[in-house]
Design a protein around this motif. Structure first.
Motif, PDB file in Angstrom:
ATOM      1  N   GLU A  49      -2.802   2.323   7.795  1.00 51.26           N
ATOM      2  CA  GLU A  49      -3.524   3.430   6.686  1.00 51.26           C
ATOM      3  C   GLU A  49      -3.167   4.972   7.187  1.00 51.26           C
ATOM      4  OE1 GLU A  49      -7.561   2.932   6.647  1.00 51.26           O
ATOM      5  OE2 GLU A  49      -7.831   4.193   4.634  1.00 51.26           O
ATOM      6  N   ASP A  50      -3.330   5.025   8.590  1.00 47.82           N
ATOM      7  CA  ASP A  50      -2.760   6.472   8.898  1.00 47.82           C
ATOM      8  C   ASP A  50      -1.580   6.974   8.898  1.00 47.82           C
ATOM      9  OD1 ASP A  50      -5.662   6.457   9.761  1.00 47.82           O
ATOM     10  OD2 ASP A  50      -5.324   6.083  11.804  1.00 47.82           O
ATOM     11  N   PHE A  51      -0.755   6.058   9.165  1.00 46.09           N
ATOM     12  CA  PHE A  51       0.921   6.092   8.995  1.00 46.09           C
ATOM     13  C   PHE A  51       1.094   6.860   7.594  1.00 46.09           C
ATOM     14  CE2 PHE A  51       5.026   5.977   9.324  1.00 46.09           C
ATOM     15  CZ  PHE A  51       6.000   5.520   8.331  1.00 46.09           C
ATOM     16  N   PHE A  52       0.657   5.904   6.612  1.00 41.66           N
ATOM     17  CA  PHE A  52       1.066   6.207   5.218  1.00 41.66           C
ATOM     18  C   PHE A  52       0.360   7.415   4.655  1.00 41.66           C
ATOM     19  CE2 PHE A  52       3.769   3.295   3.079  1.00 41.66           C
ATOM     20  CZ  PHE A  52       3.603   2.133   3.823  1.00 41.66           C
ATOM     21  N   GLU A  53      -1.040   7.685   5.115  1.00 45.80           N
ATOM     22  CA  GLU A  53      -1.602   8.871   4.988  1.00 45.80           C
ATOM     23  C   GLU A  53      -0.896  10.369   5.499  1.00 45.80           C
ATOM     24  OE1 GLU A  53      -3.361   7.915   2.018  1.00 45.80           O
ATOM     25  OE2 GLU A  53      -3.924  10.162   2.465  1.00 45.80           O
ATOM     26  N   THR A  54      -0.546   9.928   6.868  1.00 46.64           N
ATOM     27  CA  THR A  54       0.067  11.238   7.354  1.00 46.64           C
ATOM     28  C   THR A  54       1.695  11.643   6.690  1.00 46.64           C
ATOM     29  OG1 THR A  54      -1.065  10.595   9.439  1.00 46.64           O
ATOM     30  CG2 THR A  54       0.694  12.239   9.540  1.00 46.64           C
ATOM     31  N   GLU A  55       2.579  10.246   6.769  1.00 42.11           N
ATOM     32  CA  GLU A  55       3.992  10.540   6.563  1.00 42.11           C
ATOM     33  C   GLU A  55       4.149  10.483   5.043  1.00 42.11           C
ATOM     34  OE1 GLU A  55       4.842  10.989  10.328  1.00 42.11           O
ATOM     35  OE2 GLU A  55       6.064  11.150   8.442  1.00 42.11           O
ATOM     36  N   LYS A  56       3.310   9.746   4.277  1.00 47.65           N
ATOM     37  CA  LYS A  56       3.495   9.886   2.651  1.00 47.65           C
ATOM     38  C   LYS A  56       4.946   9.503   2.385  1.00 47.65           C
ATOM     39  CE  LYS A  56      -0.588  12.498   1.201  1.00 47.65           C
ATOM     40  NZ  LYS A  56      -1.474  11.187   1.142  1.00 47.65           N
ATOM     41  N   PRO A  57       5.434   8.362   2.695  1.00 46.08           N
ATOM     42  CA  PRO A  57       6.987   8.110   2.248  1.00 46.08           C
ATOM     43  C   PRO A  57       6.938   7.831   0.723  1.00 46.08           C
ATOM     44  CG  PRO A  57       5.952   6.051   3.155  1.00 46.08           C
ATOM     45  CD  PRO A  57       4.861   7.315   3.580  1.00 46.08           C
ATOM     46  N   GLU A  58       8.252   8.297   0.004  1.00 49.52           N
ATOM     47  CA  GLU A  58       8.208   8.244  -1.433  1.00 49.52           C
ATOM     48  C   GLU A  58       8.764   6.962  -1.866  1.00 49.52           C
ATOM     49  OE1 GLU A  58      10.290  11.906  -3.155  1.00 49.52           O
ATOM     50  OE2 GLU A  58      10.557  12.116  -1.059  1.00 49.52           O
ATOM     51  N   TYR A  59       9.704   6.015  -0.925  1.00 48.07           N
ATOM     52  CA  TYR A  59      10.114   4.908  -1.234  1.00 48.07           C
ATOM     53  C   TYR A  59       9.911   3.798   0.101  1.00 48.07           C
ATOM     54  CZ  TYR A  59      12.094   7.192  -5.158  1.00 48.07           C
ATOM     55  OH  TYR A  59      12.356   7.858  -6.329  1.00 48.07           O
ATOM     56  N   VAL A  60       9.762   2.901  -0.134  1.00 51.95           N
ATOM     57  CA  VAL A  60       9.670   1.750   1.036  1.00 51.95           C
ATOM     58  C   VAL A  60      10.242   0.480   0.791  1.00 51.95           C
ATOM     59  CG1 VAL A  60       7.930   0.379   2.156  1.00 51.95           C
ATOM     60  CG2 VAL A  60       7.109   2.377   1.291  1.00 51.95           C
ATOM     61  N   PHE A  61      11.266   0.123   1.935  1.00 51.24           N
ATOM     62  CA  PHE A  61      11.810  -0.963   1.885  1.00 51.24           C
ATOM     63  C   PHE A  61      10.985  -1.763   2.773  1.00 51.24           C
ATOM     64  CE2 PHE A  61      15.800  -0.547  -0.381  1.00 51.24           C
ATOM     65  CZ  PHE A  61      15.926   0.830  -0.717  1.00 51.24           C
ATOM     66  N   LEU A  62      10.323  -3.079   2.430  1.00 54.09           N
ATOM     67  CA  LEU A  62       9.344  -3.866   3.209  1.00 54.09           C
ATOM     68  C   LEU A  62      10.368  -5.117   3.904  1.00 54.09           C
ATOM     69  CD1 LEU A  62       5.980  -5.364   2.092  1.00 54.09           C
ATOM     70  CD2 LEU A  62       7.292  -5.456   4.283  1.00 54.09           C
ATOM     71  N   ALA A  63      10.904  -4.691   4.870  1.00 54.04           N
ATOM     72  CA  ALA A  63      11.862  -5.788   5.429  1.00 54.04           C
ATOM     73  C   ALA A  63      11.155  -6.288   6.913  1.00 54.04           C
ATOM     74  CB  ALA A  63      13.231  -5.107   5.762  1.00 54.04           C
ATOM     75  N   ALA A  64       9.902  -5.934   7.112  1.00 50.94           N
ATOM     76  CA  ALA A  64       9.321  -6.284   8.378  1.00 50.94           C
ATOM     77  C   ALA A  64       8.550  -7.570   8.222  1.00 50.94           C
ATOM     78  CB  ALA A  64       8.267  -5.310   8.860  1.00 50.94           C
ATOM     79  N   ALA A  65       8.864  -8.523   8.905  1.00 47.56           N
ATOM     80  CA  ALA A  65       8.009  -9.700   8.703  1.00 47.56           C
ATOM     81  C   ALA A  65       8.365 -10.874  10.103  1.00 47.56           C
ATOM     82  CB  ALA A  65       8.756 -10.587   7.759  1.00 47.56           C
ATOM     83  N   ARG A  66       7.388 -11.827  10.133  1.00 50.07           N
ATOM     84  CA  ARG A  66       7.686 -12.650  11.089  1.00 50.07           C
ATOM     85  C   ARG A  66       8.494 -13.885  10.457  1.00 50.07           C
ATOM     86  NH1 ARG A  66       5.187 -15.645  15.506  1.00 50.07           N
ATOM     87  NH2 ARG A  66       7.154 -17.179  16.262  1.00 50.07           N
ATOM     88  N   VAL A  67       9.931 -13.982  11.260  1.00 50.16           N
ATOM     89  CA  VAL A  67      10.921 -14.723  10.371  1.00 50.16           C
ATOM     90  C   VAL A  67      11.452 -15.532  11.531  1.00 50.16           C
ATOM     91  CG1 VAL A  67      13.090 -14.531   9.477  1.00 50.16           C
ATOM     92  CG2 VAL A  67      11.444 -12.819   8.978  1.00 50.16           C
ATOM     93  N   GLY A  68      12.060 -16.840  10.962  1.00 49.27           N
ATOM     94  CA  GLY A  68      12.503 -17.740  11.808  1.00 49.27           C
ATOM     95  C   GLY A  68      13.333 -18.963  11.316  1.00 49.27           C
ATOM     96  N   GLY A  69      13.958 -19.876  11.789  1.00 50.50           N
ATOM     97  CA  GLY A  69      14.517 -20.986  11.246  1.00 50.50           C
ATOM     98  C   GLY A  69      13.605 -22.111  11.015  1.00 50.50           C
ATOM     99  N   ILE A  70      14.118 -23.372  10.557  1.00 52.97           N
ATOM    100  CA  ILE A  70      13.206 -24.496  10.173  1.00 52.97           C
ATOM    101  C   ILE A  70      12.509 -24.620  11.219  1.00 52.97           C
ATOM    102  CG2 ILE A  70      15.065 -26.116  10.976  1.00 52.97           C
ATOM    103  CD1 ILE A  70      14.133 -27.711   8.374  1.00 52.97           C
ATOM    104  N   LEU A  71      12.732 -24.885  12.427  1.00 55.50           N
ATOM    105  CA  LEU A  71      11.835 -25.481  13.640  1.00 55.50           C
ATOM    106  C   LEU A  71      10.763 -24.277  13.769  1.00 55.50           C
ATOM    107  CD1 LEU A  71      12.309 -28.332  14.625  1.00 55.50           C
ATOM    108  CD2 LEU A  71      13.490 -27.287  16.570  1.00 55.50           C
ATOM    109  N   ALA A  72      11.008 -23.135  14.022  1.00 58.39           N
ATOM    110  CA  ALA A  72      10.077 -21.960  14.050  1.00 58.39           C
ATOM    111  C   ALA A  72       8.889 -21.947  13.194  1.00 58.39           C
ATOM    112  CB  ALA A  72      10.854 -20.690  14.393  1.00 58.39           C
ATOM    113  N   ASN A  73       9.341 -22.111  11.665  1.00 56.28           N
ATOM    114  CA  ASN A  73       8.744 -22.115  10.742  1.00 56.28           C
ATOM    115  C   ASN A  73       7.549 -23.320  10.944  1.00 56.28           C
ATOM    116  OD1 ASN A  73       8.626 -20.552   7.788  1.00 56.28           O
ATOM    117  ND2 ASN A  73      10.693 -20.645   8.950  1.00 56.28           N
ATOM    118  N   ASP A  74       8.142 -24.497  11.057  1.00 58.58           N
ATOM    119  CA  ASP A  74       7.475 -25.689  11.349  1.00 58.58           C
ATOM    120  C   ASP A  74       6.555 -25.828  12.352  1.00 58.58           C
ATOM    121  OD1 ASP A  74       8.256 -29.182  11.162  1.00 58.58           O
ATOM    122  OD2 ASP A  74       6.431 -28.321  10.240  1.00 58.58           O
TER     123      ASP A  74
END
Ligand SMILES: NC(=O)C1=CN([C@@H]2O[C@H](COP(=O)(O)OP(=O)(O)OC[C@H]3O[C@@H](n4cnc5c(N)ncnc54)[C@H](OP(=O)(O)O)[C@@H]3O)[C@@H](O)[C@H]2O)C=CC1
Ligand SMILES: C[C@H]1O[C@H](OP(=O)(O)OP(=O)(O)OC[C@H]2O[C@@H](n3cnc4c(=O)[nH]c(N)nc43)[C@H](O)[C@@H]2O)[C@@H](O)[C@@H](O)C1=O
Length: 362
Positions: A49-74
């Motif tokens: 919340e503080d980051f968006f209020e301070t920086e006010k980006p105009e465009y956002v690419f949401l490529a952050a996540a917890r990601v992994g293969g089939i065994l990590a998912n399971d």
């Protein structure tokens, strides 16, 4: 988006985020907002919340996540659903609150039913049960896409969702306990080839550059040989056998991360949510996401043979059917993306070869 637009890439160090950054910089976008996890923990609502209020980006690419293969998912089912819903809720909500002009959310092709008609169309979403091994992750992705759609409908935002197929490219995850199949095949065959040649220094160097928990590089040659067995790499009579997961019969489609990044930038520049709704003539607005893929697939066994050719591994391939196959097939229908004017261009063999050269150079 213009070259001075303030653009936040969430997850800029990852496989997808680093490709988006590379392609944006190559296209002359120079006002990029980048925060590592230590600088901004996207799980922390107040920090976001503080980051968006301070920086006010105009465009956002949401490529952050917890990601992994089939065994990590399971295995890490709770972490996959908690972290992915928390990250996307924070970013989508505070993008709206701070007036972000446009956001692009990255989902995944695993949102479609296990027994989905092939190739899978956007309207096949939520028509049947999901694949069990990655259901928590898929549910998180579906809710992220629904959240974008709902904010657009209620608040008039322009948040678009894309559903990429399996990806590979520079900066991939080669941690063999959590990686996807293609980086796993590349690293496993690279290691198996070195074991064939008794190149233990090369093996030690690999695990020094890219450590994997449970592999002690200080061990002697026999201890190192034993450690490799954990990854299905076995010394057998006068050859090396590489045991891969599952039956080798499932089929997968692969898109290079550079093609994905170009598609995401193309959509961010050219396509808005209202264009999608208009194009689909929907009275009940749903399935407004866009598939991103190459439109062809191959079996895991065929993929293994291709990686074997590229890496030059001359040992034996075997299959460990105690490991899960996952979804049998998940080929995306990319006609909507193609009709909008984008087509992937990097061939699988060229792409894997380039990634392998980069891997070896580390
Ligand atoms: N890889 C694939 O085959 C596919 C990926 N996708 C989607 O693409 C997107 C990106 O995936 P990919 O690039 O492969 O994943 P990576 O794991 O390579 O990158 C994920 C990024 O998110 C960052 N991150 C994770 N948690 C946090 C946090 N709490 N705070 C800040 N940053 C965080 C990571 O930071 P750090 O570097 O510090 O770990 C990393 O930079 C995801 O939404 C994924 O679902 C979709 C289809 C296929
Ligand atoms: C992108 C996509 O990625 C995941 O789904 P997945 O494609 O099933 O995952 P995967 O790449 O790990 O496996 C593909 C196939 O390959 C076989 N396989 C063989 N040998 C190895 C091997 O050594 N490692 C791995 N990981 N798989 C292997 C494995 O048994 C399976 O049949 C989810 O994150 C999903 O949510 C998602 O979004």
């Amino acid at each position: 988006m213009d070259k001075n637009s303030k653009i936040f890439i969430a997850g800029h160090r990852g496989l997808v985020g680093s490709a988006i950054r590379r392609e944006l910089e190559a296209s002359g976008y120079h006002n990029l907002l980048l925060r590592s996890r230590t600088e901004l923990d996207l799980l922390n609502q107040k920090e976001v919340e503080d980051f968006f209020e301070t920086e006010k980006p105009e465009y956002v690419f949401l490529a952050a996540a917890r990601v992994g293969g089939i065994l990590a998912n399971d295995t890490y089912r709770a972490e996959f659903i908690y972290q992915n819903t928390q990250i996307q809720n924070n970013i989508i909500h505070f993008s709206w609150k701070s007036g972000v002009r446009k956001l692009l959310f990255l989902g995944s092709s695993c949102i479609y039913p296990k027994a989905c008609p092939q190739p899978m169309k956007e309207e096949h979403l939520l028509t049947d049960v999901l694949e069990y091994t990655n259901e928590p992750y898929a549910i998180a992705k579906i809710s992220g896409m629904k959240m974008c759609e709902s904010y657009n409908l209620q608040y008039g935002t322009d948040f678009i969702s894309v559903m990429p197929t399996n990806l590979y490219g520079p900066n991939d995850n080669y941690n063999l306990l959590g990686s996807h199949v293609l980086p796993a095949l590349i690293r496993k065959m690279h290691l198996a080839g070195m074991l064939m040649n008794n190149d233990f220094e090369g093996i030690r160097n690999d695990f020094t550059v890219n450590p994997v928990e449970g592999v002690e590089v200080s061990g002697n040659d026999d201890e190192l040989t034993y450690a490799l067995e954990k990854f299905g790499i076995f010394k057998a009579d006068n050859t090396v056998e590489l045991k891969l997961w599952g039956s080798g019969t499932p089929r997968r489609e692969f898109l290079h991360s550079t093609d994905l990044a170009r598609a995401c930038i193309f959509l961010m520049e050219q396509v808005s949510f209202k264009d999608i709704v208009k194009e689909r003539g929907l009275n009940e607005v749903r399935n407004t996401h866009i598939n991103i893929g190459v439109g062809e697939d191959q079996s895991i066994a065929e993929l293994a043979a291709l990686v074997q050719k590229i890496t030059g591994f001359e040992g034996r391939i075997a299959w460990d059917e105690t490991k899960p196959d996952g979804t049998f097939r998940k080929l995306l229908d990319v006609s909507r993306l193609n009709n909008l004017g984008f087509k992937a261009s990097i061939s699988l063999e060229e792409g894997i070869d380039a990634v392998y050269q980069e891997y070896k150079s580390k």
